[in-house]
Design a protein around this motif. Structure first.
Motif, PDB file in Angstrom:
ATOM      1  N   GLN A  79       0.655  -1.271   0.146  1.00 22.47           N
ATOM      2  CA  GLN A  79      -0.050  -0.174  -0.064  1.00 22.47           C
ATOM      3  C   GLN A  79       0.698   1.150   0.024  1.00 22.47           C
ATOM      4  O   GLN A  79       2.174   1.369   0.594  1.00 22.47           O
ATOM      5  CB  GLN A  79      -0.712   0.070   1.283  1.00 22.47           C
ATOM      6  CG  GLN A  79      -2.112  -0.946   1.436  1.00 22.47           C
ATOM      7  CD  GLN A  79      -1.541  -2.402   1.574  1.00 22.47           C
ATOM      8  OE1 GLN A  79      -0.603  -2.349   2.373  1.00 22.47           O
ATOM      9  NE2 GLN A  79      -2.309  -3.549   1.552  1.00 22.47           N
ATOM     10  N   LEU A  80       0.316   2.323  -0.538  1.00 20.26           N
ATOM     11  CA  LEU A  80       0.935   3.429  -0.687  1.00 20.26           C
ATOM     12  C   LEU A  80       1.341   3.973   0.859  1.00 20.26           C
ATOM     13  O   LEU A  80       2.413   4.519   0.917  1.00 20.26           O
ATOM     14  CB  LEU A  80       0.390   4.702  -1.181  1.00 20.26           C
ATOM     15  CG  LEU A  80       0.480   5.048  -2.857  1.00 20.26           C
ATOM     16  CD1 LEU A  80      -0.354   5.947  -3.322  1.00 20.26           C
ATOM     17  CD2 LEU A  80       1.906   5.499  -2.926  1.00 20.26           C
ATOM     18  N   ILE A  81       0.622   3.958   2.014  1.00 19.61           N
ATOM     19  CA  ILE A  81       0.941   4.407   2.947  1.00 19.61           C
ATOM     20  C   ILE A  81       2.123   3.564   3.898  1.00 19.61           C
ATOM     21  O   ILE A  81       2.487   4.006   4.818  1.00 19.61           O
ATOM     22  CB  ILE A  81      -0.464   4.177   3.954  1.00 19.61           C
ATOM     23  CG1 ILE A  81      -0.297   5.088   5.183  1.00 19.61           C
ATOM     24  CG2 ILE A  81      -0.614   2.888   4.408  1.00 19.61           C
ATOM     25  CD1 ILE A  81      -0.517   6.644   5.003  1.00 19.61           C
ATOM     26  N   THR A  82       2.401   2.341   3.273  1.00 15.48           N
ATOM     27  CA  THR A  82       3.458   1.341   3.830  1.00 15.48           C
ATOM     28  C   THR A  82       4.650   2.708   3.500  1.00 15.48           C
ATOM     29  O   THR A  82       5.773   2.282   4.195  1.00 15.48           O
ATOM     30  CB  THR A  82       3.681   0.125   3.225  1.00 15.48           C
ATOM     31  OG1 THR A  82       2.263  -0.525   3.416  1.00 15.48           O
ATOM     32  CG2 THR A  82       4.689  -0.626   3.529  1.00 15.48           C
ATOM     33  N   PRO A 414      -7.624  -0.728  -1.566  1.00 16.42           N
ATOM     34  CA  PRO A 414      -6.779  -0.984  -0.718  1.00 16.42           C
ATOM     35  C   PRO A 414      -5.557  -0.314  -0.802  1.00 16.42           C
ATOM     36  O   PRO A 414      -4.920   0.107   0.087  1.00 16.42           O
ATOM     37  CB  PRO A 414      -6.419  -2.360  -0.139  1.00 16.42           C
ATOM     38  CG  PRO A 414      -7.973  -2.896  -1.155  1.00 16.42           C
ATOM     39  CD  PRO A 414      -8.229  -2.007  -2.239  1.00 16.42           C
ATOM     40  N   VAL A 415      -4.921  -0.482  -2.241  1.00 16.96           N
ATOM     41  CA  VAL A 415      -3.548   0.043  -2.281  1.00 16.96           C
ATOM     42  C   VAL A 415      -3.418   1.486  -1.932  1.00 16.96           C
ATOM     43  O   VAL A 415      -2.419   2.124  -1.905  1.00 16.96           O
ATOM     44  CB  VAL A 415      -2.937  -0.114  -3.679  1.00 16.96           C
ATOM     45  CG1 VAL A 415      -3.822   0.607  -4.673  1.00 16.96           C
ATOM     46  CG2 VAL A 415      -1.607  -0.276  -3.697  1.00 16.96           C
ATOM     47  N   PRO A 455       0.813   1.947  -8.415  1.00 15.09           N
ATOM     48  CA  PRO A 455       0.164   1.213  -7.672  1.00 15.09           C
ATOM     49  C   PRO A 455      -0.953   0.447  -8.282  1.00 15.09           C
ATOM     50  O   PRO A 455      -1.234  -0.601  -7.737  1.00 15.09           O
ATOM     51  CB  PRO A 455      -0.614   1.948  -6.215  1.00 15.09           C
ATOM     52  CG  PRO A 455       0.424   3.149  -6.253  1.00 15.09           C
ATOM     53  CD  PRO A 455       0.581   3.667  -7.782  1.00 15.09           C
ATOM     54  N   LEU A 456      -1.530   0.863  -9.325  1.00 18.08           N
ATOM     55  CA  LEU A 456      -2.278   0.034 -10.202  1.00 18.08           C
ATOM     56  C   LEU A 456      -1.628  -1.267 -10.315  1.00 18.08           C
ATOM     57  O   LEU A 456      -2.674  -2.277 -10.676  1.00 18.08           O
ATOM     58  CB  LEU A 456      -2.892   0.941 -11.277  1.00 18.08           C
ATOM     59  CG  LEU A 456      -3.788   2.025 -10.984  1.00 18.08           C
ATOM     60  CD1 LEU A 456      -4.057   2.822 -12.385  1.00 18.08           C
ATOM     61  CD2 LEU A 456      -5.152   1.634 -10.108  1.00 18.08           C
ATOM     62  N   ALA A 457      -0.556  -1.293 -10.372  1.00 18.06           N
ATOM     63  CA  ALA A 457      -0.068  -2.720 -10.552  1.00 18.06           C
ATOM     64  C   ALA A 457      -0.200  -3.750  -9.799  1.00 18.06           C
ATOM     65  O   ALA A 457      -0.515  -4.840 -10.084  1.00 18.06           O
ATOM     66  CB  ALA A 457       1.784  -2.640 -11.173  1.00 18.06           C
ATOM     67  N   ALA A 458      -0.421  -3.296  -8.464  1.00 16.77           N
ATOM     68  CA  ALA A 458      -0.953  -4.290  -7.522  1.00 16.77           C
ATOM     69  C   ALA A 458      -2.474  -4.349  -7.248  1.00 16.77           C
ATOM     70  O   ALA A 458      -3.024  -5.234  -6.689  1.00 16.77           O
ATOM     71  CB  ALA A 458      -0.291  -3.908  -6.171  1.00 16.77           C
ATOM     72  N   ALA A 459      -2.987  -3.174  -7.879  1.00 17.59           N
ATOM     73  CA  ALA A 459      -4.583  -3.203  -7.630  1.00 17.59           C
ATOM     74  C   ALA A 459      -5.250  -3.898  -8.676  1.00 17.59           C
ATOM     75  O   ALA A 459      -6.435  -4.455  -8.459  1.00 17.59           O
ATOM     76  CB  ALA A 459      -4.695  -1.675  -7.602  1.00 17.59           C
ATOM     77  N   MET A 460      -4.743  -4.001  -9.734  1.00 22.08           N
ATOM     78  CA  MET A 460      -5.605  -4.511 -11.170  1.00 22.08           C
ATOM     79  C   MET A 460      -5.674  -5.942 -10.843  1.00 22.08           C
ATOM     80  O   MET A 460      -6.873  -6.728 -10.936  1.00 22.08           O
ATOM     81  CB  MET A 460      -5.166  -4.192 -12.259  1.00 22.08           C
ATOM     82  CG  MET A 460      -5.630  -2.769 -12.742  1.00 22.08           C
ATOM     83  SD  MET A 460      -4.956  -2.416 -14.550  1.00 22.08           S
ATOM     84  CE  MET A 460      -5.536  -0.748 -14.751  1.00 22.08           C
TER      85      MET A 460
END
Length: 547
Positions: A79-82, A414-415, A455-460
């Motif tokens: 996640q970005l917040i990480t 969530p990401v 981050p869409l790489a992890a979201a899709m």
């Protein structure tokens, strides 16, 4: 003045509490999408997924910057917040390293505490997100702290052990950003050489150089031949950012703080030293002076070679403050450890650096002291009103529809947890996620994502392209070059991708290559457009699918 009856352990506890307390504040906040944070995310994500720099992707830097974020991705998820959590750790490391340096140099506890306050307020507090221009200084401080500790050790093996750890962090600094890391090495060499001259431990110089070289070889050798092409040491097609003309112009025209500190440091030494021959043998005083002057010199150069954001180099304030305050209190025989001194000093430091935190209290003061603003050129039926809020008439740019940060919203993905973006961006992301090509190709989806929404790489999700000639980011002339652009053009013409997301930022010099946009328009179908998550929102994201 009453003296604080604190043991050394208590002083250290207060310093650590201050460093950790300030560093933890971002964990309780939400954030607007940060410009350029896409680069921090993708590098960390690729490494956390097991990809090897220069074999699976190329970049003009070393990979030191992404080590900590990648480790935090493995622990907490991508996640970005990480990234904010990773920066908390880096801020703590920076603060502890700075405090350790001052403790080794025997700075009085009261001054040391105030200097730590200056450091965390001026430098750490505003750095919520990891960025290589900050991380390079963090590793430098860690390296210098171990080096200084080692230089004062009499036992040879212990000294060389600390020098080994110092060499590791100093090379990691260089392997994060060449300019800051290179200057960190020069400062370290100056400290080692002076200490060797005074102590006649001549072997320390070649030992330190050998340790640094060995660590460099161990970290570079496994990277393969792609490293020599990607790593920027001024060779073509890279451009060296070290320009003597720019440096002299910047220093002589601006750099008021740096020049003022330099003057005060020189005056402090001249006023506080009665016998320079004796002073030259006082290792801690001379090392402190060399370190402070070295940091000021580094800051003067760093503002040119690492010009964005413009406050990259403000780490020098805390070093200059610590040195000048130490010399001044010693000369005036002030009790720097008294409760009154520390309390008054803390209030003055907080007033000095109020700009870093006042914006968070501004909404409260605006309610307590209401004021009226107007952007009218003329008031209908009355006098023309001119104030500091409207004395200049700014014609709005109608190219893009700006969305004030106050109207940004959160994404359900969530990401992007705890990260808010323009409503146009969030709604656009939702539409992209619902595209038939995304829904139907859960496996094997070929995506080219030339936007800040990495981050869409992890979201899709979709699999990131890899290869020794594949760039980590797409800034033409910085992160990629014509050779890579030609390959992307060939792939687009061959309809290699199912989905292409392209960010058009006309005010930025090929932040994403303009030439590829023309090729996309000829070979793909534009199906959607929405604002990019920038402040101000002066760029758009275009969505293309195969015709």
């Amino acid at each position: 003045m009453p003296k604080l009856s604190l043991k050394p352990q208590r002083w250290a506890f207060i310093e650590i509490l201050l460093i950790i307390g300030v560093a933890l504040i971002p964990l309780f906040m939400t954030f607007p999408y940060r410009v350029n944070i896409f680069l921090s995310w993708e590098g960390a994500y690729r490494i956390s997924e097991g990809q090897m720099p220069y074999k699976d992707f190329g970049m003009p830097l070393g990979y030191g910057f992404w080590i900590v974020p990648a480790l935090f991705f493995k622990i907490f998820g991508p996640q970005l917040i990480t990234l904010v959590k990773a920066q908390v750790f880096l801020n703590i490391l920076a603060g502890l390293s700075f405090a350790s340096i001052l403790k080794t140099l025997e700075v009085r506890p009261g001054i040391r505490l105030l200097s730590v306050l200056v450091f965390v307020i001026s430098y750490s507090f505003s750095n919520f997100w990891p960025w290589y221009n900050h991380t390079v200084i963090v590793y430098e401080l860690a390296g210098l702290s171990f080096l200084l500790r080692g230089l004062f050790m009499e036992q040879k093996l212990s000294r060389w052990l600390f020098m080994t750890v110092a060499a590791f962090f100093l090379f990691l600094s260089f392997f994060t950003k060449q300019d800051g890391g290179g200057m960190a090495l020069l400062i370290a060499l100056a400290l080692v050489m002076y200490n060797s001259i005074v102590t006649r431990r001549w072997l320390d110089i070649p030992v330190f150089i050998l340790l640094y070289t060995a660590i460099a070889v161990l970290m570079i050798r496994p990277l393969g031949s792609g490293f020599s092409y990607w790593f920027n040491h001024g060779q073509a097609p890279h451009n060296s950012r070290f320009d003597p003309y720019d440096i002299f112009t910047e220093v002589m025209t601006f750099s008021v703080w740096i020049k003022a500190y330099f003057l005060l440091v020189v005056f402090s030494v001249a006023a506080g030293v009665s016998n320079f021959r004796i002073w030259l043998t006082d290792r801690k005083q001379v090392l402190f002076t060399l370190l402070t002057l070295g940091i000021l010199t580094e800051a003067a150069i760093f503002q040119i070679t690492s010009y964005t954001p413009p406050d990259n180099n403000i780490f020098f304030h805390a070093f200059a403050f610590a040195f000048i305050a130490s010399m001044l209190c010693h000369k005036l025989d002030m009790n720097a450890d008294s409760g009154r001194f520390v309390s008054l000093g803390s209030l003055l430091v907080l007033l000095w650096w109020s700009g870093t935190y006042w914006k968070y209290f501004d909404r409260i003061t605006e309610r307590l002291f209401p004021h009226h603003t107007t952007d009218q050129v003329a008031v209908v039926g009355g006098e023309n009103v001119v104030s500091r809020h409207n004395y200049m008439i700014v014609k709005p740019d109608t190219t893009f529809t700006d969305e004030p940060v106050g109207k940004w919203i959160f994404s359900p993905l969530p990401v992007f947890k705890k990260i808010y973006m323009p409503a146009s961006t969030v709604n656009g992301i939702n539409r992209v996620m619902q595209l038939p090509v995304v829904q139907s190709k859960k496996e094997g989806l070929q995506v080219l994502n030339m936007t800040e929404l990495t981050p869409l790489a992890a979201a899709m999700p979709y699999r990131l392209e890899t290869g020794p000639d594949y760039p980590l980011w797409y800034h033409l002339g910085v992160g990629m070059f014509n050779r890579q652009l030609n390959e992307f053009e060939k792939k687009v013409k061959a309809h290699h991708y199912d989905l292409v997301m392209y960010e058009y930022a006309p005010s930025l010099n090929n932040f994403y290559p303009f030439a590829l946009r023309d090729v996309l328009k000829e070979n793909y179908q534009l199906v959607d457009t929405f604002l990019a998550p920038r402040r101000p929102t002066n760029a758009v994201i275009e969505i293309y699918i195969n015709k």
